[in-house]
Design a protein around this motif. Structure first.
Motif, PDB file in Angstrom:
ATOM      1  N   ASP A 594      23.305  23.133   8.875  1.00  0.00           N
ATOM      2  CA  ASP A 594      23.632  23.152   7.445  1.00  0.00           C
ATOM      3  C   ASP A 594      22.523  22.539   6.596  1.00  0.00           C
ATOM      4  O   ASP A 594      22.445  22.804   5.395  1.00  0.00           O
ATOM      5  CB  ASP A 594      24.946  22.391   7.198  1.00  0.00           C
ATOM      6  N   SER A 595      21.688  21.690   7.189  1.00  0.00           N
ATOM      7  CA  SER A 595      20.622  21.044   6.413  1.00  0.00           C
ATOM      8  C   SER A 595      19.308  21.800   6.502  1.00  0.00           C
ATOM      9  O   SER A 595      18.310  21.374   5.936  1.00  0.00           O
ATOM     10  CB  SER A 595      20.418  19.603   6.903  1.00  0.00           C
ATOM     11  N   ALA A 596      19.288  22.909   7.221  1.00  0.00           N
ATOM     12  CA  ALA A 596      18.059  23.676   7.383  1.00  0.00           C
ATOM     13  C   ALA A 596      17.826  24.589   6.190  1.00  0.00           C
ATOM     14  O   ALA A 596      18.763  25.037   5.524  1.00  0.00           O
ATOM     15  CB  ALA A 596      18.123  24.500   8.664  1.00  0.00           C
ATOM     16  N   MET A 597      16.546  24.879   5.926  1.00  0.00           N
ATOM     17  CA  MET A 597      16.174  25.799   4.855  1.00  0.00           C
ATOM     18  C   MET A 597      16.006  27.199   5.436  1.00  0.00           C
ATOM     19  O   MET A 597      15.565  27.356   6.579  1.00  0.00           O
ATOM     20  CB  MET A 597      14.861  25.369   4.204  1.00  0.00           C
ATOM     21  N   PRO A 598      16.332  28.227   4.674  1.00  0.00           N
ATOM     22  CA  PRO A 598      16.143  29.602   5.156  1.00  0.00           C
ATOM     23  C   PRO A 598      14.664  29.885   5.440  1.00  0.00           C
ATOM     24  O   PRO A 598      13.774  29.381   4.761  1.00  0.00           O
ATOM     25  CB  PRO A 598      16.652  30.463   3.994  1.00  0.00           C
ATOM     26  N   ILE A 599      14.424  30.728   6.454  1.00  0.00           N
ATOM     27  CA  ILE A 599      13.051  31.037   6.852  1.00  0.00           C
ATOM     28  C   ILE A 599      12.228  31.606   5.691  1.00  0.00           C
ATOM     29  O   ILE A 599      11.077  31.192   5.496  1.00  0.00           O
ATOM     30  CB  ILE A 599      13.047  32.011   8.052  1.00  0.00           C
ATOM     31  N   LEU A 601      12.285  30.996   2.545  1.00  0.00           N
ATOM     32  CA  LEU A 601      11.890  29.943   1.616  1.00  0.00           C
ATOM     33  C   LEU A 601      10.795  29.065   2.219  1.00  0.00           C
ATOM     34  O   LEU A 601       9.844  28.677   1.535  1.00  0.00           O
ATOM     35  CB  LEU A 601      13.105  29.092   1.235  1.00  0.00           C
ATOM     36  N   VAL A 602      10.929  28.747   3.503  1.00  0.00           N
ATOM     37  CA  VAL A 602       9.904  27.933   4.161  1.00  0.00           C
ATOM     38  C   VAL A 602       8.595  28.702   4.232  1.00  0.00           C
ATOM     39  O   VAL A 602       7.513  28.151   4.030  1.00  0.00           O
ATOM     40  CB  VAL A 602      10.367  27.505   5.566  1.00  0.00           C
ATOM     41  N   ARG A 603       8.694  29.997   4.506  1.00  0.00           N
ATOM     42  CA  ARG A 603       7.488  30.830   4.535  1.00  0.00           C
ATOM     43  C   ARG A 603       6.785  30.797   3.182  1.00  0.00           C
ATOM     44  O   ARG A 603       5.564  30.666   3.105  1.00  0.00           O
ATOM     45  CB  ARG A 603       7.876  32.266   4.891  1.00  0.00           C
ATOM     46  N   GLN A 604       7.545  30.902   2.100  1.00  0.00           N
ATOM     47  CA  GLN A 604       6.948  30.871   0.763  1.00  0.00           C
ATOM     48  C   GLN A 604       6.324  29.508   0.478  1.00  0.00           C
ATOM     49  O   GLN A 604       5.231  29.407  -0.090  1.00  0.00           O
ATOM     50  CB  GLN A 604       8.005  31.198  -0.290  1.00  0.00           C
ATOM     51  N   THR A 605       7.001  28.431   0.880  1.00  0.00           N
ATOM     52  CA  THR A 605       6.472  27.087   0.660  1.00  0.00           C
ATOM     53  C   THR A 605       5.148  26.889   1.382  1.00  0.00           C
ATOM     54  O   THR A 605       4.193  26.356   0.827  1.00  0.00           O
ATOM     55  CB  THR A 605       7.482  26.032   1.159  1.00  0.00           C
ATOM     56  N   LEU A 606       5.076  27.326   2.636  1.00  0.00           N
ATOM     57  CA  LEU A 606       3.886  27.116   3.454  1.00  0.00           C
ATOM     58  C   LEU A 606       2.768  28.094   3.138  1.00  0.00           C
ATOM     59  O   LEU A 606       1.617  27.864   3.511  1.00  0.00           O
ATOM     60  CB  LEU A 606       4.246  27.205   4.934  1.00  0.00           C
ATOM     61  N   GLY A 607       3.110  29.222   2.509  1.00  0.00           N
ATOM     62  CA  GLY A 607       2.087  30.208   2.193  1.00  0.00           C
ATOM     63  C   GLY A 607       1.683  31.039   3.384  1.00  0.00           C
ATOM     64  O   GLY A 607       0.538  31.505   3.464  1.00  0.00           O
ATOM     65  N   HIS A 608       2.616  31.257   4.332  1.00  0.00           N
ATOM     66  CA  HIS A 608       2.310  32.089   5.494  1.00  0.00           C
ATOM     67  C   HIS A 608       2.330  33.561   5.095  1.00  0.00           C
ATOM     68  O   HIS A 608       3.218  34.011   4.363  1.00  0.00           O
ATOM     69  CB  HIS A 608       3.341  31.870   6.607  1.00  0.00           C
ATOM     70  N   SER A 609       1.374  34.326   5.601  1.00  0.00           N
ATOM     71  CA  SER A 609       1.355  35.764   5.324  1.00  0.00           C
ATOM     72  C   SER A 609       2.337  36.504   6.221  1.00  0.00           C
ATOM     73  O   SER A 609       2.792  37.589   5.889  1.00  0.00           O
ATOM     74  CB  SER A 609      -0.056  36.323   5.518  1.00  0.00           C
ATOM     75  N   SER A 610       2.669  35.902   7.362  1.00  0.00           N
ATOM     76  CA  SER A 610       3.560  36.555   8.325  1.00  0.00           C
ATOM     77  C   SER A 610       4.816  35.721   8.537  1.00  0.00           C
ATOM     78  O   SER A 610       4.743  34.504   8.714  1.00  0.00           O
ATOM     79  CB  SER A 610       2.828  36.743   9.660  1.00  0.00           C
ATOM     80  N   LEU A 611       5.952  36.388   8.560  1.00  0.00           N
ATOM     81  CA  LEU A 611       7.212  35.694   8.828  1.00  0.00           C
ATOM     82  C   LEU A 611       7.242  35.184  10.266  1.00  0.00           C
ATOM     83  O   LEU A 611       7.856  34.156  10.557  1.00  0.00           O
ATOM     84  CB  LEU A 611       8.388  36.650   8.590  1.00  0.00           C
ATOM     85  N   ALA A 612       6.529  35.869  11.154  1.00  0.00           N
ATOM     86  CA  ALA A 612       6.495  35.454  12.553  1.00  0.00           C
ATOM     87  C   ALA A 612       5.831  34.085  12.698  1.00  0.00           C
ATOM     88  O   ALA A 612       6.224  33.282  13.548  1.00  0.00           O
ATOM     89  CB  ALA A 612       5.735  36.490  13.388  1.00  0.00           C
ATOM     90  N   THR A 613       4.828  33.808  11.873  1.00  0.00           N
ATOM     91  CA  THR A 613       4.159  32.507  11.926  1.00  0.00           C
ATOM     92  C   THR A 613       5.135  31.394  11.582  1.00  0.00           C
ATOM     93  O   THR A 613       5.195  30.357  12.247  1.00  0.00           O
ATOM     94  CB  THR A 613       2.962  32.475  10.960  1.00  0.00           C
ATOM     95  N   THR A 614       5.932  31.616  10.534  1.00  0.00           N
ATOM     96  CA  THR A 614       6.918  30.613  10.126  1.00  0.00           C
ATOM     97  C   THR A 614       8.002  30.463  11.192  1.00  0.00           C
ATOM     98  O   THR A 614       8.418  29.348  11.530  1.00  0.00           O
ATOM     99  CB  THR A 614       7.550  31.005   8.788  1.00  0.00           C
ATOM    100  N   SER A 615       8.440  31.576  11.754  1.00  0.00           N
ATOM    101  CA  SER A 615       9.522  31.549  12.744  1.00  0.00           C
ATOM    102  C   SER A 615       9.141  30.768  13.992  1.00  0.00           C
ATOM    103  O   SER A 615      10.010  30.257  14.703  1.00  0.00           O
ATOM    104  CB  SER A 615       9.900  32.979  13.145  1.00  0.00           C
ATOM    105  N   ALA A 616       7.834  30.663  14.270  1.00  0.00           N
ATOM    106  CA  ALA A 616       7.398  29.968  15.484  1.00  0.00           C
ATOM    107  C   ALA A 616       7.754  28.494  15.468  1.00  0.00           C
ATOM    108  O   ALA A 616       7.746  27.837  16.511  1.00  0.00           O
ATOM    109  CB  ALA A 616       5.887  30.129  15.657  1.00  0.00           C
TER     110      ALA A 616
END
Length: 641
Positions: A594-599, A601-616
């Motif tokens: 419940d305290s986790a952020m959606p992938i 949103l985290v991808r946008q925060t980190l500036g990752h071009s790939s969702l797979a990078t964030t998912s790792a």
């Protein structure tokens, strides 16, 4: 061959020492003035031994020059002839009321009064004068000149010489080489040698520069920060050698003008006639128009330059090929090379690009770094092929080293470790530097920004926003506009607590409290307020300054921890805080979903071009995984019934 221990050389300090002794100066004071080494205690017996040794050396030298009388003269201890402190003739005449008498009468009266004592004093004065003349002659005749191959023990104090020898500098040549290669702080890292002893050594080399033929460079006598650009540039000559790319000279046969895989020049879109020109074009397009030490050179450009530089040096010096002649087998050989580069290719990270000690590697690259290297080089050759400079990419078919662990799994802090760091920040001193350091660490953790992104951020990049949420409620906040990799822009929400802390720091130094005030636009988020010039915005904190400050803080923080906590925090860096943000944001507080952020949103925060990078960064808890699979089976089993 004579393997006897060489006779310790006489130095000019020895002549000055005995000269002062002959003139009646206290021996302990003479030692203090001429022969005492830093932190050395004064010992009367040591001084007497030194006087006897120097006189015996003087006498031996006089005998070698067929001057036996001078040898006997120099061995006389004038101090044993008591100085009676007799009055002068004028003082005697005035005291006795003989001012109107002739000089001969005054002289006779003086001899009648003092007799043998006067003769003895006169002899003593003459003896001192003759000894001083003898010392002057000996200094001219026998004063030896140091040579580069002389052992350090021949010329420097025994304790100092032994420390230099133990540190791998047994001769004067090796010491001079160390000074000239390391610069003003050449002594750093040598046990029991500080700035005082180091200054003594440098002074010796400056005084004997003519005979040694090894001048100490100006840059070695002043801090690196005081060196001019011209002085730095002169330290490393341009050559085909292990030098930075800006100093590298390509031999005509290997410059790539006739490289094996060169495309027809009429179809090439680059203004490049050789491989070095082509690499520089690639770096320029990647955002690297700055000079090697320019603060504007961004971190991505430095990383790309490093990889291209390493490969170009390897191609010339190890493969003996032009870069544009490398084939797939060469690419495979290079992949093996970076996993274990030779020792002479490696140096300390602290060695600047203008230093003669600079080297392309610090040591073997870890698997993750190998992957990055090969990815960057594949990108370089793809660019050169797309611009019709080359017809092939030798790195395109190369297999990447295995990535055994999820991204960030070993470079992220646990919640417990972060809480320990956060508590240490709260307990820190109330100084401008400590507050700035705490602000940096909290912003890295809260936002996941890269080092260069936070270092370049200013209040002008902060924007107040008001948006309507799904429940039609107005949400107020502050976002930071960030230009990340590939010049991609993103907006990162900033927690209100961090904005309030920054606002407090602004008002503390006379700036408006509202971070969005126009006058605050040029103020860096990590401003060095106390370094501001009158009437000008404060300067920002450099990448290296931030990195070093965070590293030192983590070292102190780790000292109060034990076990894995201690080991992890010791290794923590600014980029670890980015990984920590990603891990904690995606996995929640200790795995609470419940305290986790959606992938996304985290991808946008980190500036990752790939969702797979964030998912790792997502760490699957095995218990949760088992429970989820049971629920999946039970739910689908019921549907089937």
């Amino acid at each position: 061959m004579d393997f006897a221990t060489p006779r310790k050389a006489l130095r000019k300090e020895h002549f000055a020492f005995i000269r002062a002794i002959a003139q009646g100066v206290d021996p302990l004071k003479c030692w203090e003035l001429y022969l005492r080494q830093e932190s050395e205690s004064v010992d009367a017996r040591k001084v007497r031994t030194a006087i006897a040794w120097i006189r015996s050396e003087f006498a031996a030298a006089a005998r070698r020059h067929s001057r036996p009388g001078l040898a006997r003269l120099i061995l006389i201890d004038v101090a044993q002839i008591k100085d009676l402190k007799l009055p002068s003739l004028d003082e005697f005449a005035q005291a006795e009321g003989l001012e109107d008498f002739s000089a001969a009468e005054i002289q006779q009266a003086y001899m009648d009064a003092y007799g043998r004592a006067a003769t003895r004093a006169q002899r003593r004065t003459q003896l001192v004068h003759r000894q001083l003349e003898a010392i002057a002659w000996l200094e001219t005749a026998i004063s030896p000149r140091p040579r580069p191959g002389d052992p350090v023990g021949d010329w420097l104090a025994p304790a100092l010489a032994s420390r230099l020898s133990a540190a791998g500098m047994p001769t004067l040549f090796t010491v001079a080489e160390r000074i000239n290669s390391h610069g003003a702080r050449w002594w750093a890292g040598i046990p029991a040698i500080g700035a005082g002893k180091a200054a003594t050594v440098v002074k010796f080399f400056l005084e004997h520069e003519a005979s040694l033929g090894m001048p100490i460079g100006d840059y070695a006598r002043q801090p690196a920060s005081a060196l001019s650009a011209a002085q730095r540039d002169a330290l490393v000559p341009a050559a085909t050698a292990l030098v930075p790319i800006e100093k590298l000279r390509l031999p005509a046969a290997l410059d790539g003008a006739a490289g094996r895989f060169r495309a027809p020049s009429q179809h090439c879109t680059l203004q490049a006639t050789n491989d070095l020109d082509a690499i520089n074009e690639w770096l320029r397009i990647k955002g690297g128009g700055a000079q090697p030490d320019d603060a504007e050179t961004n971190q991505t450009h430095r990383a790309y330059r490093k990889e291209a530089e390493r490969l170009l040096l390897w191609s010339l010096l190890e493969a003996g090929k032009a870069l544009s002649s490398l084939d797939t087998s060469d690419a495979a050989r290079y992949a093996e090379f970076i996993a274990s580069p030779p020792a002479h290719w490696c140096g300390r990270r602290q060695n600047r690009r203008w230093s003669p000690l600079w080297r392309p590697f610090e040591g073997p690259l870890a698997p993750a770094a190998q992957r990055l290297t090969l990815r960057v080089l594949r990108s370089l050759f793809s660019f050169l092929r797309e611009q019709n400079y080359l017809v092939a990419n030798p790195f395109s078919a190369l297999r990447q080293p295995p990535m055994n662990l999820p991204l960030g799994s070993t470079r992220a802090l646990s919640h417990h470790q972060w809480q320990a760091i956060s508590a240490a920040l709260d307990e820190g001193p109330d100084s401008e530097l400590a507050r700035r350091r705490a602000r940096a660490i909290r912003w890295f953790y809260a936002t996941g920004l890269r080092l260069s992104e936070l270092a370049n951020a200013t209040c002008g990049d902060l924007h107040r926003v008001s948006v309507i949420d799904a429940r039609r409620k107005t949400v107020h906040g502050v976002t930071l506009s960030v230009r990340g990799k590939g010049d991609r822009m993103r907006d990162v929400p900033i927690p209100q607590a961090l904005i309030l802390e920054l606002s407090s720091e602004l008002t503390r130094f006379g700036w408006p409290a509202d971070v969005a005030e126009p006058v605050n636009r040029c103020v860096p988020i990590l401003a060095r307020f106390r370094a501001a010039a009158a009437g000008k915005p404060p300067p920002g904190w450099s990448d290296s300054g931030i990195s070093k400050a965070v590293h030192r803080f983590m070292q102190r923080c780790a000292s109060s921890l034990t076990g894995d906590d201690r080991r992890q925090v010791l290794k923590a860096s600014t980029h670890w805080l980015r990984h920590t943000h990603a891990s904690h944001a995606l996995n929640g507080q200790d795995g609470v979903a419940d305290s986790a952020m959606p992938i996304p949103l985290v991808r946008q925060t980190l500036g990752h071009s790939s969702l797979a990078t964030t998912s790792a960064y997502i760490q699957a808890d095995q218990a949760q995984h088992i429970q989820a699979m049971e629920r999946f089976w039970e739910q689908n089993l019921q549907v089937g019934q």
